[in-house]
Design a protein around this motif. Structure first.
Motif, mmCIF file in Angstrom:
data_model
loop_
_atom_site.group_PDB
_atom_site.id
_atom_site.type_symbol
_atom_site.label_atom_id
_atom_site.label_comp_id
_atom_site.label_asym_id
_atom_site.label_seq_id
_atom_site.Cartn_x
_atom_site.Cartn_y
_atom_site.Cartn_z
ATOM 1 N N VAL A 1 0.835 -1.205 0.000
ATOM 2 C CA VAL A 1 0.000 0.000 0.000
ATOM 3 C C VAL A 1 0.869 1.255 0.000
ATOM 4 N N ALA A 2 1.870 1.262 0.873
ATOM 5 C CA ALA A 2 2.755 2.435 0.959
ATOM 6 C C ALA A 2 3.474 2.653 -0.371
ATOM 7 N N PHE A 3 3.963 1.576 -0.945
ATOM 8 C CA PHE A 3 4.716 1.673 -2.194
ATOM 9 C C PHE A 3 3.833 2.188 -3.328
ATOM 10 N N LEU B 1 -5.622 -4.661 9.370
ATOM 11 C CA LEU B 1 -6.474 -3.658 8.716
ATOM 12 C C LEU B 1 -6.099 -2.248 9.198
ATOM 13 N N PHE B 2 -5.814 -2.143 10.480
ATOM 14 C CA PHE B 2 -5.359 -0.852 11.035
ATOM 15 C C PHE B 2 -4.037 -0.429 10.399
ATOM 16 N N ARG B 3 -3.113 -1.359 10.260
ATOM 17 C CA ARG B 3 -1.811 -1.014 9.678
ATOM 18 C C ARG B 3 -1.977 -0.569 8.227
ATOM 19 N N ILE B 4 -2.872 -1.226 7.521
ATOM 20 C CA ILE B 4 -3.135 -0.827 6.132
ATOM 21 C C ILE B 4 -3.737 0.574 6.110
ATOM 22 N N MET B 5 -4.734 0.805 6.943
ATOM 23 C CA MET B 5 -5.391 2.119 6.942
ATOM 24 C C MET B 5 -4.424 3.209 7.395
ATOM 25 N N PHE B 6 -3.503 2.866 8.279
ATOM 26 C CA PHE B 6 -2.527 3.888 8.681
ATOM 27 C C PHE B 6 -1.666 4.291 7.487
ATOM 28 N N GLU B 7 -1.229 3.331 6.691
ATOM 29 C CA GLU B 7 -0.412 3.680 5.514
ATOM 30 C C GLU B 7 -1.225 4.483 4.497
ATOM 31 N N VAL B 8 -2.523 4.178 4.433
ATOM 32 C CA VAL B 8 -3.387 4.949 3.526
ATOM 33 C C VAL B 8 -3.438 6.405 3.991
ATOM 34 N N VAL B 9 -3.702 6.593 5.277
ATOM 35 C CA VAL B 9 -3.804 7.948 5.829
ATOM 36 C C VAL B 9 -2.452 8.664 5.698
ATOM 37 N N ARG B 10 -1.407 7.973 6.105
ATOM 38 C CA ARG B 10 -0.063 8.569 6.086
ATOM 39 C C ARG B 10 0.381 8.948 4.660
#
Ligand code: RM4
Ligand code: MN
Length: 381
Positions: free
Chosen positions: A223-225, A257-266
């Motif tokens: 996601v981050a990439f 799911l939280f880690r994914i959403m954090f990368e989305v927000v970030r």
């Protein structure tokens, strides 16, 4: 403010989640299940009615084929929702036994491409801006077909679809590790999807189905990439314990799911540009409440991601404070956000507990009584 951000969240529901589904062993029919796309949209509208953040429904063609898409879009509007992404289906015809757009026979490739182009025609009529492409293409045995030639055929089909996209339309290319092909899949991972999309241009992006990876894959890295490269088009959310289980999102691993959403927000992905779609099947649980629960799970993960103290995290990271940085993230994850979300719903004029409000509404009993005759929707209809 976190509440304002949550208020503008947009989670898209899959029409197929409301139809009967199952495994290759058995489909358990449920009472009250929709018999056509109109009834699927009516059920999806219930989810939006109680959550306030699920205003669109994705269609799957040909399962949701109707004579008049403008009329279907009007029906959705009357119920307070809209039609979202159009999902193509080139995996359920006998002709596709050896592949669709990668099939060795040019006539089969042409047929598959025609279907994809038809999906863009449907987008024009429904006003959808996203075409989602998933290919079941692959091989079962080493030597069965030429891996490289199949990539050429795939690229050729994608070029034709890309060229057909109109203003404001894009396609999201989906990958999946395996299944139904067991030896080689033509689009097995994000890197392959990404490489095709980069070649094509800005209207081609990757969609991350959270159930389509090998166990242990760091999905938030992907996601981050992709976000960093402007190539994250959206998500097909669901959860998995083993393979492509299509269980309710956040059920198997809420921390992931939280880690994914954090990368989305970030990564600045919490915008209209990234589509947050569900791609699930409710095989044994009731479908509308299953969707409501899933929407709530995404909301909870998003709320926690938005609560991360990014300044404190950045400072700890710069100082090399390993435990401090981890603690910042965990503090947000361990916050009970349910009161915040209940408050948000009340601000939006909704009941604080969507599951209870739906149960009280009597909708289920009503549709069980009304939906007699006809055949229930499911895979293949
Ligand atoms: C695939 C893929 C697609 C979905 C189909 C039903 O595994 O996830 O997105 O449309 O299943
Ligand atoms: Mn999917």
């Amino acid at each position: 403010m976190v509440k304002d951000e949550l208020r503008r969240q947009h989670i898209e529901l899959p029409s197929w989640a409301f139809g009967n589904s199952g495994t290759r062993f058995k489909v358990f029919a449920q009472p009250g299940v929709p018999r056509d796309p109109y009834e699927k949209i009516a059920d999806a509208a219930q989810v939006h009615r109680y959550t306030g953040v699920a205003p669109t429904v994705a269609l799957h063609i040909p399962w949701d084929r109707v004579d008049d898409y403008g009329d279907l879009a009007g029906h959705a509007r009357e119920l307070g929702v809209g039609i979202g992404a159009i999902n193509s289906n080139v995996f359920q015809d006998d002709d596709y036994k050896l592949g669709s757009v990668t099939h060795p026979d040019a006539a089969v490739r042409r047929k598959a491409l025609d279907h994809l182009l038809e999906c863009v025609d449907i987008m024009d009529r429904t006003g959808s801006d996203i075409l989602k492409l998933w290919f079941s293409d692959g091989t079962n045995y080493p030597g069965q077909d030429d891996i490289r030639a199949r990539q050429d055929r795939l690229a050729e089909a994608l070029e034709s679809v890309y060229a057909r996209l109109g203003e404001g339309q894009r396609f999201l290319l989906e990958y999946k590790l395996f299944e139904p092909a067991f030896y080689m899949t033509d689009l097995p991972d994000w890197g392959t999807a990404y490489a095709h999309c980069v070649k094509l241009g800005p209207k081609a992006q990757v969609v991350v189905d959270t159930g389509h990876h090998a166990p242990g894959t760091n999905i938030e890295f992907i996601v981050a990439f992709l976000l960093r490269e402007g190539k994250l088009g959206g998500f097909d959310f669901n959860s998995r314990f083993y393979a492509d289980d299509d269980l309710m999102v956040g059920a198997a691993d809420p921390f992931q799911l939280f880690r994914i959403m954090f990368e989305v927000v970030r990564g600045g992905g919490y915008t209209e540009d990234v589509a947050f779609m569900l791609d699930q099947c409710h095989n044994i649980e009731p479908k509308i409440p299953g969707q409501i629960r899933s929407v709530m799970n995404v909301q909870e993960a998003t709320a926690k991601a938005l609560l991360v103290d990014r300044d404190a995290l950045g400072a700890a990271q710069r100082e090399g404070d390993v435990l401090g940085a981890n603690a910042v993230l965990m503090d947000a994850y361990n916050t009970d956000v349910r009161p915040l979300l209940a408050q948000l719903r009340q601000d939006m004029g909704l009941a604080p507990d969507p599951m209870a409000a739906y149960a009280r509404s009597g909708y289920f009993d009503k549709v069980v009584e009304e939906r007699v005759g006809g055949s229930q929707a499911g895979w293949g209809a």
